[in-house]
Design an enzyme around this catalytic site. Structure first.
Site, PDB file in Angstrom:
ATOM      1  N   HIS A 139       1.969   4.555  -2.861  1.00 43.74           N
ATOM      2  CA  HIS A 139       2.011   6.098  -2.488  1.00 43.74           C
ATOM      3  C   HIS A 139       3.493   6.497  -2.924  1.00 43.74           C
ATOM      4  O   HIS A 139       3.597   7.363  -3.494  1.00 43.74           O
ATOM      5  CB  HIS A 139       2.015   6.541  -1.095  1.00 43.74           C
ATOM      6  CG  HIS A 139       0.502   6.199  -0.622  1.00 43.74           C
ATOM      7  ND1 HIS A 139      -0.491   6.772  -1.158  1.00 43.74           N
ATOM      8  CD2 HIS A 139       0.074   5.689   0.293  1.00 43.74           C
ATOM      9  CE1 HIS A 139      -1.671   6.577  -0.533  1.00 43.74           C
ATOM     10  NE2 HIS A 139      -1.399   5.799   0.269  1.00 43.74           N
ATOM     11  N   HIS A 162       0.845  -1.092  -0.129  1.00 42.44           N
ATOM     12  CA  HIS A 162      -0.003   0.027  -0.028  1.00 42.44           C
ATOM     13  C   HIS A 162       0.734   1.289  -0.009  1.00 42.44           C
ATOM     14  O   HIS A 162       0.648   2.033  -0.877  1.00 42.44           O
ATOM     15  CB  HIS A 162      -1.018  -0.158   1.290  1.00 42.44           C
ATOM     16  CG  HIS A 162      -1.725   1.320   1.258  1.00 42.44           C
ATOM     17  ND1 HIS A 162      -3.035   1.320   0.905  1.00 42.44           N
ATOM     18  CD2 HIS A 162      -1.132   2.510   1.886  1.00 42.44           C
ATOM     19  CE1 HIS A 162      -3.369   2.598   1.138  1.00 42.44           C
ATOM     20  NE2 HIS A 162      -2.349   3.212   1.784  1.00 42.44           N
ATOM     21  N   GLU A 163       1.894   1.317   0.794  1.00 40.42           N
ATOM     22  CA  GLU A 163       2.772   2.325   1.140  1.00 40.42           C
ATOM     23  C   GLU A 163       3.660   2.603  -0.315  1.00 40.42           C
ATOM     24  O   GLU A 163       3.916   3.726  -0.600  1.00 40.42           O
ATOM     25  CB  GLU A 163       3.637   2.376   2.098  1.00 40.42           C
ATOM     26  CG  GLU A 163       2.935   2.558   3.752  1.00 40.42           C
ATOM     27  CD  GLU A 163       2.057   3.603   3.594  1.00 40.42           C
ATOM     28  OE1 GLU A 163       2.192   4.693   3.186  1.00 40.42           O
ATOM     29  OE2 GLU A 163       0.933   3.519   4.307  1.00 40.42           O
TER      30      GLU A 163
END
Length: 442
Positions: free
Chosen positions: A29, A25-26
């Site tokens: 980003h 998920h990170e």
């Protein structure tokens, strides 16, 4: 001892799956942030004290002690106060102090950084891509895992082989779970059907799946019809007379339908007293996205009714009400279910593995939906702020007004802390409920 070890293995698998999901998920980003030139100071999995870290270039990569989330630290997350190029040096009032602290931290992260590398200086579409990258990664993980689950492991599907044959007919509404001497023999048992028999045709009509078998039985209620079966590799024909009986009519949500007088609605159907054996059938690629969509719909429904669901969880945790098996659960509850899936010694290993894959897939769907909630500090909150900024600038252009500049998202910090506090209380309640009255699949 073996069951305990398998339970621990199941919990460890879900912990690793959660950690990888958070890490990816990170990365969702991180990659677009670096692609667009934003200075990223930290990439961390977890919160609290740092257990391990290593610096690569200008970014510190690490793992923290509490694996309940993750973050990347981007320079210039909050713009300076309008009319100033740097953070204020003083403020009064508790909430003003919170806003000031956020601006100060953002300003410190931007020291010696080219202004064009600050997050708030990016075009709106780039900021939206960065913030949606994390949830998009979770959705991608879910799609891949559902593909593995459906196309690789296959879906448990009722076959035309009999898995169970009832000994007797238990009337609708009866709470009995076993046959008594006064109960009538079920037509299937009376005709000699046995578990393991594969039904080939009924009354001369070929049977290809269980729905056809059920429909054909209903059509021939009260008639004696031939059942062509295969038993131990040999074809046989048995004469079966489906019993005309009543059964409850159920609504789409699984509840018994009631008439205007409040009485259960029943219908007359043919009854033989047989149940299917299930087998795994690999599904086509076209089945993956609808499965993800169904899961998305279920999670969105929980989120939309979250206040009511949390009240129900509290009533179950502190009262005598039963826990809704389809309601929200915490990471503790997810770990418990994973342990139960892994330790069911009566289930084949492939079923247990499929169950764990499905659990991680569902977890990523939940992360996708949850992070899109338009509240700070969630990704959806940052997206909402960027969209609001774009809307303000559009109106300014349309009406010939000066550019209003970036939205001062630092002013939302007190609301952010309030949201964090609410989420903390909900998490604590769910964890407590999962300890004292857990959801179980056994």
């Amino acid at each position: 001892m073996e069951s305990v070890l398998l339970y621990i293995v199941g919990v460890l698998i879900i912990v690793i799956g959660l950690a990888l999901s958070i890490g990816l998920h990170e990365i969702g980003h991180l990659v677009p942030a670096k692609k667009f030139g934003v200075k990223v100071g930290q990439y961390m999995i977890g919160f609290g004290p740092t257990l391990w870290s290593r610096r690569r270039g200008e970014t510190e990569y690490g793992v923290k002690a509490i694996p309940l989330g993750g973050y990347i630290s981007m320079a210039g997350m909050y713009p300076p106060e309008k009319g100033r190029k740097s953070a204020r040096t003083s403020s009064t009032g508790f909430f003003n102090a919170l806003v000031q602290d956020a601006r100060t931290a953002s300003a410190e992260s931007a020291v010696d950084t080219d202004e064009q590398r600050l997050f708030y200086r990016l075009p709106i579409w780039k900021r939206i891509i960065i913030m949606l990258g994390g949830p998009a990664m979770n959705l991608l993980i879910a799609v891949v895992l559902y593909a593995v689950l459906l196309m690789g492991f296959g879906l448990q599907t009722p076959s035309t082989t009999l898995g169970s044959v009832s000994e007797c007919v238990i009337p609708a509404g009866s709470t009995a779970t076993s046959c008594s001497a006064d109960d009538r023999l079920a037509p299937g048992a009376e005709a000699g059907l046995r578990p393991g028999d594969r039904v080939v045709s009924i009354a001369g009509e070929p049977i290809d799946d269980w729905s056809e078998l059920s429909a054909t039985i209903r059509q021939h209620a009260g008639e004696t019809v031939p059942f062509d079966i295969v038993r131990d590799g040999r074809e046989q024909t048995l004469s079966v007379t489906p019993l005309l009986t009543e059964r409850y009519v159920y609504t789409k949500d699984g509840q018994i339908e009631m008439d205007a007088a409040g009485r259960p609605v029943t219908e007359e159907v043919g009854f033989v007293g047989v149940g299917p054996a299930y087998e795994r059938v690999q599904q086509p690629a076209t089945a993956v996205l609808p499965a993800v969509g169904d899961n998305l719909s279920a999670v969105v429904n929980i989120v939309l009714h979250l206040p009511q669901r949390m009240v129900e969880v509290a009533q179950a945790a502190f009262g005598t009400e039963a826990r809704d098996p389809n309601g929200p659960i915490s990471v503790v509850g997810v770990g418990r279910i994973a342990g139960e899936i892994a330790s069911v010694d009566t289930a084949p290993i492939v079923d247990r593995a499929a169950g764990l894959v499905g659990l991680v897939a569902a977890l990523n769907v939940a992360l996708f939906v949850f992070n899109l909630i338009p509240l700070m500090p969630l990704d959806g909150g940052h997206v909402a702020g960027a969209l609001w900024e774009g809307l303000r600038r559009w109106f300014a252009r349309v009406f010939g007004r000066p550019d209003p500049g970036p939205v001062d998202t630092a002013r939302l910090v007190p609301i952010t802390l309030g949201v964090v506090a609410v989420l903390g209380v909900m998490s604590a309640l769910l964890i407590y409920a999962d300890i004292v009255k857990p959801v179980s699949i056994l």
